[in-house]
Scaffold this active site. Structure first.
Site, PDB file in Angstrom:
ATOM      1  N   VAL A 156       0.827  -1.207   0.000  1.00 50.74           N
ATOM      2  CA  VAL A 156       0.000   0.000   0.000  1.00 50.74           C
ATOM      3  C   VAL A 156       0.867   1.265   0.000  1.00 50.74           C
ATOM      4  CG1 VAL A 156      -1.814   1.293   1.191  1.00 50.74           C
ATOM      5  CG2 VAL A 156      -1.894  -1.196   1.148  1.00 50.74           C
ATOM      6  N   LYS A 181     -13.281  -3.952  11.282  1.00 48.55           N
ATOM      7  CA  LYS A 181     -13.941  -2.992  10.393  1.00 48.55           C
ATOM      8  C   LYS A 181     -15.373  -2.723  10.854  1.00 48.55           C
ATOM      9  CE  LYS A 181     -11.191  -4.268   6.371  1.00 48.55           C
ATOM     10  NZ  LYS A 181     -11.081  -5.284   5.299  1.00 48.55           N
ATOM     11  N   GLU A 235     -10.280   6.382   5.941  1.00 48.23           N
ATOM     12  CA  GLU A 235     -11.208   5.795   4.964  1.00 48.23           C
ATOM     13  C   GLU A 235     -10.699   4.446   4.467  1.00 48.23           C
ATOM     14  OE1 GLU A 235     -14.389   7.277   3.701  1.00 48.23           O
ATOM     15  OE2 GLU A 235     -14.322   5.104   3.501  1.00 48.23           O
TER      16      GLU A 235
END
Lengths: 417, 417
Positions: free
Chosen positions: B16, B198, B122
Site C-alpha cells: 500500500v 472494520k 477511509e
C-alpha cells in the site's frame, strides 16, 4: 461543532414537498423548521393546515427569518427566478430541479460565486443516492475514466415492465405515472430529456465539463418495441437507458444518453424498476458500483434533507473539477456499435453506417447491427423518428476503427438496396 | 478556495505504501509530497532511492516541516504509538490500520478532541469505497436501519474460489496471499478478526456505537468446507462472510460478523473475488448498495489519497452519530436461523437450539438447520471448534419467537440423542 438553525421557505408541495415535510417532522434533531410554503393553487386540498401556505413568492424570498429556500416546483422557468432571487438575497438554496439546473448551470455557478451563497442539489441526480457529493468530495484526486449509469427511474421502470412482464409501452408508462415515478410531463422521461439534464449536471461534477444537453447525443425509449425486446432476449441482453461519459484515448470526453443492450455480467443488468445505479471507473480505485432508489417521494425527499443537513455545517460545492480540470472537452469523434430496427425499410439511412455486421429482414420489422460514427448520429435525426429504434451494443464505443470498409458492399450483399 | 500544502511523513513501504507513492507521483495537482519514509528493515531492496528512507520514527514525528503522517505499517502496537505521538505533535494523521483503530477507538477520539488534529482512515474499511465518509456525511439525518456487507476482500476471494472453482480452502488462501489481498498474518482475515475490526469502526460511524470486537459475535471462514459448499449450492445459495448491524424492534442494535447463506436475489450474491460491498437501509432513502474493490495496493492507496486530499480542505470527521445518538446500545437478545455442520456428531451442542428444522446425518458430515439464541452463541465456543461450521440463513435475525418449542422433541425424533 457549530451548527446553524435553519428556517426553511418551501416552494412546492407535490409528492416530494409533502415527503420532505413528513421526513422533517420525523427528524427533530435536525434543528430545521419549514416556516412557510409557497404553492400555485390555493384551492387544492392539502393534508396540512392551510395557514402554512401562501401563493406569494415574495413573502418567502423577502422574509429575513428564512435562511434556506427549498425549491421543489415543476416549472423550470419559475424555479430559476426563485433560485436566482434567493441567492441574491443571501439565502442558501436546495433544489431538485434538474431541468432548471442543467439549463442554467453557468448562471448558477456565477450567482454562487458572486453572492457566496451555497446552492445544493443532490436530489437532482439519482434521488437518494449521494452521487454528486461523492463525485465532488471523493473522486477528486483519483483519475476518473468513466461514469456510466441508469439515471432515470421512470424509464427503467417502464423497460423493466416491458421486459419482465411483456407489458406494452403505454401500459408500463401509466403504471410508472400512477406510482409517482414519472415527471408530470412524461415526455421529459421517455424522451431522454430528464436523463440528459442529469448527465449535464454529472459532467460538471465528474469531469469539470459545463455543457448544455444540446452538446451531446441523447435519446429516450419511446421507440423501443416488444420486437426489440425479443431480439435483445435472444441475445441474452436487457435494454436499459444508459448515460455514459468516458475519457477517450485522445483525452477528450465521449458523452451520451442512449438505450443500450446490457449483458448479465454488467452490474446494470440487475438494476430493475425505479432503481438507479452508477458505475465509476478510475485509475486507482478501479470500478465502483452504486445502486439506490432513483425516484419516489421519500428517496427524493431524503436527498433534499441531506442537503439541508449539510447546510447546517456550511457545506457548499467547491466545483473542484471545474476549477482544476479546465482542459477536458466533449467530442463526438468516435464510433458506436449499434442495433437499429425499423418498421419500414425506407426509414433506414444505410449510408450512415461504416459497416454492417448482421442484417435481418422481416415483415414490418427489419433490424441490423453495425458501426456508425457518433458525429454522424449527432448531426442527423433519422434514427429518432417513430418506428426506428437505435440501441447501443455493450462496450459500444470504438475508438480506433481499422477501416473494415466492407460496409457498403455488405449492405448490397444483404439486399438492403 | 484555500488549500494546504501537505508535507507527508510516511510510515511503511509495503504494497500500500508503495502504491501510494506511485499514485502521488501520478497526481501532481495534489500539492502533496512525501518528504520522508520510515521503514523497519533498511536491508530490504526497494524500488526507489535509499535516500528517501529512515528507520528512525522520531525523524518524521519531530520534523516541523511534516504536517501529515501517513501510517501504513502492519504492527498495530507500533502504529498506535506513531499515531498518538503525531496527533500530540499537532500533525494530521491518515491511517489504514483497522486493527489499531478498532482497538484504540476511544483513545483516538479523545486524542482528536484534545489536540484538535484530524485523523482520517477511509482506507481502513473496504479500501477504495468511500463508506466511512458517506456514513459520516450523508446518512447523518436519515434514520439508518441497517448496514450489511462483505467487508473483507481476502475471505471473499477465498469463498469465491471454493464455490466457483471448487478449490480447497488452503489453495484458495495461498492464491489470495500471492495476489496481495490477504493480511500478512492470514489468521486476521480467515478468523474474521479483520472484518470484526472494520465492523467496530463502521458501528461508530453508522450508529454512534463505540465498541470493541469482543462486544459482538464474530467468526471467520476457516471451518467452511467443500461439503458445506455443496449443501449451499443445493439450496441455491452462496456463502459469504457478512458483517451486519441492524436496529432491533426494541431500539437496540444487533451486530455480528458471520458466514451467511446468500440468495441470488441478494445483491451480495453477485459480489465476487476481492470485491467488497455494503448495503444500507434507511427509513427514507431505502436500500443503497455500494460495491468496489476491497483489497489491493492501488484501491487502498486511492482511499489513503482521498484522505490526504481531504486534509487539504481541513476536513475532519465530526463523529455526529456518537455525539447525537448516545442511546444506541448493542444487544445479543435475539434469535438466529442457522445451518450447522459437524464432522463428528459429538461436537454438536444440541441443547443450544430453540428448535431444529432440518436434520441430515451422513458419514463424517452431519448438518442441521435450526434456531438459536444469539446470546447463547456469544457465550459459547463449541460452534467455533475445528470440524464445526455455523452459517447464517438469509434474513437470519428472528426477533419475536413464538415459542415453537418443538426443539428438544424434534431432536429426539430425528435421532440426535
Amino acid at each position: 461543532m457549530a451548527t446553524n438553525q435553519l428556517n426553511i421557505g418551501l416552494f412546492g408541495f407535490g409528492v416530494v414537498g409533502k415527503g420532505l415535510y413528513d421526513v422533517l417532522h420525523s427528524t427533530p434533531t435536525l434543528q430545521s423548521t419549514i416556516k412557510r410554503i409557497c404553492i400555485k393553487n390555493p384551492e387544492k386540498k392539502r393534508s396540512i393546515d392551510a395557514a402554512h401556505f401562501t401563493t406569494d413568492a415574495q413573502e418567502l424570498l423577502n422574509d429575513n427569518d428564512i435562511n434556506v429556500i427549498v425549491e421543489l416546483i415543476d416549472d423550470s422557468v419559475a424555479a430559476f427566478d426563485i433560485v436566482r432571487t434567493a441567492l441574491q438575497n443571501g439565502k442558501a438554496v436546495v433544489s431538485a430541479n434538474k431541468k432548471m439546473i442543467a439549463e442554467h448551470f453557468e448562471e448558477l455557478l456565477a450567482l454562487q460565486e458572486k453572492y457566496q451563497t451555497p446552492f445544493l442539489y443532490e436530489a437532482s441526480c439519482c434521488a437518494s443516492m449521494p452521487i454528486i457529493r461523492n463525485l465532488e468530495e471523493y473522486y477528486d484526486n483519483d483519475l476518473l475514466q468513466s461514469i456510466r449509469g441508469i439515471i432515470n427511474g421512470s424509464t427503467n421502470y417502464i423497460l423493466s415492465k416491458i421486459f419482465d412482464e411483456q407489458l406494452e409501452f403505454n401500459a408500463a408508462l401509466l403504471q410508472a405515472q400512477q406510482l409517482g415515478f414519472a415527471e408530470s410531463n412524461p415526455k421529459l422521461d421517455i424522451g431522454g430529456f430528464d436523463a440528459a439534464n442529469k448527465l449535464a449536471i454529472l459532467l460538471a461534477h465528474s469531469f469539470g465539463v459545463v455543457a448544455k444537453t444540446n452538446a451531446f447525443l441523447f435519446n429516450g425509449i419511446e421507440n423501443i418495441s416488444l420486437n426489440d425486446a425479443t431480439v435483445a432476449k435472444e441475445k441474452q441482453f436487457a435494454v436499459k437507458l444508459v448515460a455514459n461519459a468516458q475519457k477517450l484515448n485522445n483525452g477528450k470526453l465521449a458523452a451520451f444518453v442512449l438505450p443500450q443492450f446490457v449483458a448479465p455480467s454488467d452490474d446494470l443488468y440487475h438494476v430493475k424498476n425505479e432503481f438507479n445505479a452508477v458505475t465509476t471507473e478510475s485509475t486507482f480505485s478501479d470500478k465502483h458500483f452504486f445502486k439506490g432508489k432513483g425516484a419516489g417521494a421519500f428517496p427524493t425527499a431524503s436527498a433534499v434533507l441531506s442537503d439541508i443537513s449539510a447546510l447546517r455545517y456550511d457545506y457548499k460545492y467547491e466545483y473542484k473539477k471545474i476549477h482544476h480540470q479546465t482542459d477536458t472537452v466533449l467530442s463526438n469523434d468516435f464510433y458506436l456499435k449499434v442495433f437499429v430496427s425499423v418498421d419500414d425499410i425506407s426509414k433506414l439511412n444505410k449510408d450512415a453506417f461504416e459497416w454492417i455486421e448482421e442484417w435481418h429482414n422481416e415483415l414490418r420489422f427489419s433490424w441490423l447491427t453495425g458501426v456508425i460514427h457518433a458525429g454522424k448520429l449527432f448531426e442527423s435525426d433519422w434514427w429518432k423518428q417513430p418506428g426506428v429504434s437505435l440501441i447501443l451494443y455493450p462496450n459500444a464505443i470504438i475508438e480506433d476503427v481499422e477501416y473494415r470498409k466492407i460496409s457498403k458492399r455488405s449492405l448490397e450483399l444483404a439486399g438492403v438496396v
